[in-house]
Write an enzyme that holds these catalytic residues in place. Structure first.
Site, short mmCIF file in Angstrom:
data_model
loop_
_atom_site.label_atom_id
_atom_site.label_comp_id
_atom_site.label_asym_id
_atom_site.label_seq_id
_atom_site.Cartn_x
_atom_site.Cartn_y
_atom_site.Cartn_z
N HIS A 1 0.83 -1.19 0.00
CA HIS A 1 0.00 0.00 0.00
C HIS A 1 0.87 1.25 0.00
CE1 HIS A 1 -2.68 -2.81 2.63
NE2 HIS A 1 -2.83 -3.08 1.33
N TYR B 1 2.45 2.21 13.91
CA TYR B 1 2.86 3.22 12.93
C TYR B 1 2.20 4.56 13.21
CZ TYR B 1 -1.12 1.01 10.42
OH TYR B 1 -2.33 0.45 10.08
#
Length: 472
Positions: A70, A133
């Site tokens: 992605h 993240y």
């Protein structure tokens, strides 16, 4: 097994901007501790000050869980909380590095900074693996995303656990091959005030360059309360503010004072808030009028401002506002000449009509042509020069306005002796309305911008070309 006692350090990868960091992990019989993200230490090592707004955690039950590839329109800091992952990154940004692949393992002692547009994918190597993240934007259906198939033959990622043996979502299995990927474009540049003298020069400078947008006041009013929602601001890398209130004498009237503060300060404050919030570089054009002009020598970027009139006060105030934006360029200039009505065209017209003007001879400075100003602004952005204030005018021997007028007469084929020099006080004696105080000395030191590799053109040569060629 996690390695303890590493020194905080960074390692460049084959993908521009993709940076691996080794993290100090401190452990004993009770477990371990690390600083997962420490802004001061990591930015000092070269981590972009990317301004995260969200922290996500991905927990994976089994080894072999594979996610990706992605590419999102934001920056990401990825770090392992427990377990190990194999990471694969593919550059899906427009440009020469498109398709470049980098792979490595991450554990709690290694993290990675993933810049906007780089495709990322992760395969867990242990059960109960969790990675976190930090991202600097919120998900939006309006954002531009790109995806790449995990089994793409061009990328040819050597997965530790074969893809046939791992858990992958149906959505990830359906992603396109590299040849069909839509690359992530660079962040855009927005020019505000695109119909003014500088705005027109910026249009010419950026002609044909993709991703540069131009907005007039009718199209984007920076004083409007709806400015914050007028664009998807995270898609912009820079805003160039070419809009300003410049009627220096009118600014000394009650109505003009209000308009000057609204245009030069309130609107700039709104742009500064947007730029700071979304990590945008803000380019703002300042003026020699922030100085009182009451000393000899060239003004440097470090000199204390002391504006004499309302216009200069508003420019000094807007400079202070822009300086609070983490990435800012304040381009201080003087005696600007561009398309439309200006001093040079007025002198040319007087020469051709046989009118012998009286022109001020006790104000000293250098002309700045908008083409040079636009070129310098582009240089600062593209060279990623250090942020701050930069003086930018034409080069050469400083002159008075009367000297400029005589040069215009001569270049236009007329007798320069027809120009009579007078003092500022004499010139404005008997003026019908308020007169703004002018700095006597407007000469700006150019050494800082020249140190970035940009050398402005000679004011004398630019004037010659402007008069004989008919434009900036």
């Amino acid at each position: 097994m996690t390695e303890f006692g590493k020194t905080l350090s960074r390692t460049e990868t084959t993908i521009p901007g993709l940076i691996v960091f080794d993290l100090p992990v401190h452990g004993d019989s009770r477990g371990w501790f690390k600083e997962n993200w420490q802004r001061e230490k990591m930015t000092e090592l070269g981590l972009p000050d990317f301004g995260p707004v969200q922290n996500n955690v991905s927990f994976n039950d089994a080894a072999g869980t594979t996610r990706g590839i992605h590419a999102e329109p934001w920056d990401k800091w990825v770090s392992v909380a427990t377990g190990r992952i194999f990471g694969a990154w593919v550059d899906l940004r427009e440009g020469p590095s498109f398709g470049t692949v980098f792979t490595t393992e991450l554990d709690p002692s290694r993290a990675i900074f993933v810049p906007r547009g780089v495709g990322n994918s992760y395969q867990t190597l242990e059960a109960d693996t969790a990675y976190t993240y930090l991202v600097n934007d919120h998900w939006s259906p309006e954002a531009a995303y790109s995806f790449l198939n995990l089994a793409d033959e061009t990328a040819a990622i050597d997965w530790p656990i074969p893809l046939a043996d791992v858990e992958i979502s149906a959505k990830d299995l359906a992603h396109p091959r590299l040849a069909e990927v839509t690359p992530i474009p660079p962040k855009k540049i927005l020019v505000v005030g695109a119909n003014g003298q500088l705005g027109q020069a910026l249009r010419a400078e950026y002609e044909g360059v993709p991703g540069v947008e131009f907005a007039t006041r009718d199209e984007l009013d920076i004083s409007s309360p709806s400015l914050t929602s007028a664009r998807r601001w995270r898609d912009y890398g820079a805003i160039i503010n070419a809009a300003a209130y410049t009627a220096v004498d009118l600014a000394e009237t009650p109505d003009g004072r209000r308009d000057a503060w609204a245009g030069n300060v309130s609107g700039v404050a709104a742009l500064a808030r947007i730029a700071a919030e979304h990590g945008i570089a803000l380019v703002h054009v300042s003026s020699d009028y922030v100085f009182d002009g009451e000393r000899e020598g060239e003004w440097t970027e470090e000199d204390v401002v002391a504006p004499l009139g309302v216009y200069g006060q508003t420019k000094a105030a807007s400079d202070a506002l822009v300086s609070t934006v983490p990435r800012h360029y304040i381009v201080r200039t003087s005696w600007v000449i561009g398309e439309g009505k200006n001093f040079v065209r007025t002198m040319t017209s007087l020469a051709e009509r046989g009118i012998d003007p009286k022109v001020v001879d006790d104000q000293i400075g250098r002309l700045t042509f908008t083409s040079d100003l636009a070129r310098g602004i582009r240089h600062l952005l593209e060279s990623d020069a250090p942020t701050g204030i930069y003086n930018l005018t034409g080069t050469g021997v400083p002159t008075s306005w009367a000297d400029v007028a005589r040069a215009v007469f001569a270049l236009a084929g007329h007798d320069p002796a027809r120009v009579t020099g007078v003092s500022t006080a004499e010139y404005f004696a008997g003026a019908a309305g308020p007169v703004a105080p002018r700095p006597r000395n407007s000469v700006l030191d150019l050494s800082r911008i020249e140190a970035t590799g940009f050398v402005p053109e000679s004011a004398e040569e630019s004037l010659r070309r402007y008069v004989t060629g008919g434009g900036a």
